[in-house]
Design a protein around this motif. Structure first.
Motif, PDB file in Angstrom:
ATOM      1  N   SER A 135     -28.760  13.054  76.014  1.00  0.00           N
ATOM      2  CA  SER A 135     -27.650  12.679  75.150  1.00  0.00           C
ATOM      3  C   SER A 135     -27.078  13.904  74.452  1.00  0.00           C
ATOM      4  N   ARG A 137     -25.429  16.510  77.444  1.00  0.00           N
ATOM      5  CA  ARG A 137     -25.887  15.343  78.201  1.00  0.00           C
ATOM      6  C   ARG A 137     -25.759  15.568  79.707  1.00  0.00           C
ATOM      7  N   THR A 158     -36.295   8.922  75.642  1.00  0.00           N
ATOM      8  CA  THR A 158     -35.224   7.991  75.274  1.00  0.00           C
ATOM      9  C   THR A 158     -35.696   7.065  74.158  1.00  0.00           C
ATOM     10  N   ASN A 167     -34.209   7.033  70.295  1.00  0.00           N
ATOM     11  CA  ASN A 167     -33.637   5.794  69.757  1.00  0.00           C
ATOM     12  C   ASN A 167     -34.228   5.502  68.373  1.00  0.00           C
ATOM     13  N   SER A 198     -32.947   8.256  65.793  1.00  0.00           N
ATOM     14  CA  SER A 198     -31.535   8.127  65.414  1.00  0.00           C
ATOM     15  C   SER A 198     -31.330   7.078  64.316  1.00  0.00           C
ATOM     16  N   GLU A 243     -33.018  18.626  73.434  1.00  0.00           N
ATOM     17  CA  GLU A 243     -32.433  17.336  73.056  1.00  0.00           C
ATOM     18  C   GLU A 243     -31.917  17.393  71.615  1.00  0.00           C
ATOM     19  N   ARG A 273     -27.924  17.219  70.371  1.00  0.00           N
ATOM     20  CA  ARG A 273     -27.483  16.212  69.401  1.00  0.00           C
ATOM     21  C   ARG A 273     -26.977  16.832  68.100  1.00  0.00           C
TER      22      ARG A 273
END
Length: 179
Positions: free
Chosen positions: A5, A9, A30, A34, A37, A60, A64
């Protein structure tokens, strides 16, 4: 490995096969991001990635928009690879350091918004990591400590444990600065 992401990404990063690592799977990563976040605004955090290995989690975080990322590993080949990748993806806000993770924590004097630790499962320094982080107050007031460990390992007993999530063979124990 690929970045799942953010601004990078889909970018694939290929680490040398000779690195002594066990990268976090896309499935587990992932799930972890999640959860994170819901607790963090990535664009404002200073993050510490202990036992960074290939740098999978650091990339990652950079993708972000993390404000800063410090990646630490004791293996000089891992550190060289991570720093080269930071340079390749133009991550001026990231640095890789060679150090034993526990020694780094003992010498650290600044707090982080996120400390992620993925120690080799056979070392199992989970208790020591948590003890040093809390004794030295290395988390900001809203900070999180995340420790990746074998799903077969019992979760650390702590008043600061927010939750433990399991993704196949790995689990993430997530601790808050204050509960």
């Amino acid at each position: 490995m690929r970045i799942i992401s953010g601004r990078l990404r889909g970018k694939k990063i290929t680490a040398p096969d000779s690195l002594p690592v066990r990268p976090t799977t896309d499935f587990a990563k992932t799930g972890l991001f999640n959860i994170l976040s819901n607790h963090l605004s990535f664009s404002t955090i200073a993050a510490l990635d202990l036992y960074c290995g290939t740098g999978n989690i650091s990339y990652e975080l950079i993708s972000r928009g993390a404000k800063s990322v410090t990646a630490v590993d004791s293996d000089k080949r891992c550190v060289a690879f991570v720093q080269k990748t930071f340079n390749d993806i133009h991550a001026e806000n990231a640095k890789a350091k060679q150090s034993d993770a526990l020694d780094f924590l003992e010498q650290c004097s600044r707090p982080f918004d996120l400390i992620f630790a993925d120690p080799p499962f056979n070392l199992n320094p989970v208790q020591e990591i948590a003890e040093i982080v809390y004794r030295k107050k290395l988390l900001t007031a809203q900070g999180l400590l995340v420790i990746e460990h074998s799903s077969e390992m019992q979760a650390l007993k702590s008043d600061n444990l927010l939750e433990t999530r399991t993704y196949g063979a790995v689990a993430f124990s997530i601790f808050v600065a204050e509960k």
